[in-house]
Motif scaffolding. Structure first.
Motif, PDB file in Angstrom:
ATOM      1  N   UNK A 112       0.852  -1.185   0.000  1.00  0.00           N
ATOM      2  CA  UNK A 112       0.000   0.000   0.000  1.00  0.00           C
ATOM      3  C   UNK A 112       0.896   1.246   0.000  1.00  0.00           C
ATOM      4  N   UNK A 113       0.292   2.406   0.143  1.00  0.00           N
ATOM      5  CA  UNK A 113       1.010   3.671  -0.064  1.00  0.00           C
ATOM      6  C   UNK A 113       2.154   3.931   0.918  1.00  0.00           C
ATOM      7  N   UNK A 114       2.178   3.263   2.080  1.00  0.00           N
ATOM      8  CA  UNK A 114       3.247   3.459   3.051  1.00  0.00           C
ATOM      9  C   UNK A 114       4.343   2.399   2.948  1.00  0.00           C
ATOM     10  N   UNK A 115       4.215   1.499   1.972  1.00  0.00           N
ATOM     11  CA  UNK A 115       5.226   0.466   1.778  1.00  0.00           C
ATOM     12  C   UNK A 115       4.982  -0.811   2.559  1.00  0.00           C
ATOM     13  N   UNK A 116       3.820  -0.936   3.187  1.00  0.00           N
ATOM     14  CA  UNK A 116       3.466  -2.149   3.918  1.00  0.00           C
ATOM     15  C   UNK A 116       2.655  -3.064   3.015  1.00  0.00           C
ATOM     16  N   UNK A 117       2.642  -4.358   3.350  1.00  0.00           N
ATOM     17  CA  UNK A 117       1.800  -5.301   2.605  1.00  0.00           C
ATOM     18  C   UNK A 117       0.352  -4.836   2.705  1.00  0.00           C
TER      19      UNK A 117
ATOM     20  N   UNK B 244      -7.452 -10.316  12.306  1.00  0.00           N
ATOM     21  CA  UNK B 244      -7.019  -9.167  13.088  1.00  0.00           C
ATOM     22  C   UNK B 244      -5.626  -8.782  12.612  1.00  0.00           C
ATOM     23  N   UNK B 245      -5.477  -7.525  12.205  1.00  0.00           N
ATOM     24  CA  UNK B 245      -4.180  -7.003  11.796  1.00  0.00           C
ATOM     25  C   UNK B 245      -3.482  -6.478  13.044  1.00  0.00           C
ATOM     26  N   UNK B 246      -2.305  -7.002  13.337  1.00  0.00           N
ATOM     27  CA  UNK B 246      -1.613  -6.668  14.573  1.00  0.00           C
ATOM     28  C   UNK B 246      -0.549  -5.593  14.409  1.00  0.00           C
ATOM     29  N   UNK B 247       0.113  -5.576  13.258  1.00  0.00           N
ATOM     30  CA  UNK B 247       1.146  -4.559  12.979  1.00  0.00           C
ATOM     31  C   UNK B 247       1.372  -4.508  11.484  1.00  0.00           C
ATOM     32  N   UNK B 248       1.907  -3.401  10.992  1.00  0.00           N
ATOM     33  CA  UNK B 248       2.192  -3.317   9.558  1.00  0.00           C
ATOM     34  C   UNK B 248       3.211  -4.379   9.139  1.00  0.00           C
ATOM     35  N   UNK B 249       3.014  -4.925   7.967  1.00  0.00           N
ATOM     36  CA  UNK B 249       3.892  -5.971   7.454  1.00  0.00           C
ATOM     37  C   UNK B 249       4.839  -5.386   6.418  1.00  0.00           C
TER      38      UNK B 249
END
Length: 140
Positions: free
Chosen positions: A46-51, A84-89
């Motif tokens: 996505x736009x921040x470089x995370x999965x 549940x998303x726990x942290x950016x990947x």
């Protein structure tokens, strides 16, 4: 697929055009569970470089269904799952590890942890999911 044949399971994955699109592959398939890996190339971020969350959801969905296949066989579909998303990947790839919690003759409940793997090999859990899959009858 309940004979735990990873090559047959990989053939099933390769028959899914979307799985080919994201570059998914099975690195484990057996009675203790399955592992599905996806390399994190720029198109999956996505736009921040995370999965992208959709990539993590796809990984959970397919890992849960393949895990259910170890108990039920290959003619199954996902009936639902939560994530549940726990942290950016952010890393080189994600790996979804799923296993069967409980199964009947027609349905299986599974749990999944998704880890992101960094360049040096360190891993962090970035999401967790639970879901089920059930047998379907295919008309031929």
């Amino acid at each position: 697929m309940s004979t735990f044949d990873i090559e047959r399971a990989r053939d099933v994955l390769a028959a899914q055009p979307f799985s080919i699109l994201v570059g998914a592959h099975l690195s484990a398939y057996g009675p203790d569970g399955v592992s599905l890996e996806i390399p994190l190339r720029p198109e999956l971020l996505q736009q921040f470089g995370f999965a992208h969350g959709g990539v993590l959801s796809y990984a959970a969905d397919n890992a849960i269904t393949f895990a259910a296949g170890t108990a039920l066989g290959p003619s199954i579909v996902t009936t639902g799952f939560t994530i549940d998303y726990l942290r950016p990947a952010q890393g080189t790839h994600v790996r979804a590890d799923a296993h069967v919690v409980e199964a009947t003759t027609r349905q299986a409940l599974c749990r999944c942890e998704i880890v992101v793997v960094a360049e040096g090999g360190s891993e962090k859990v970035c999401a967790a999911a639970q879901g089920s899959a059930r047998l379907i009858e295919l008309s031929r």
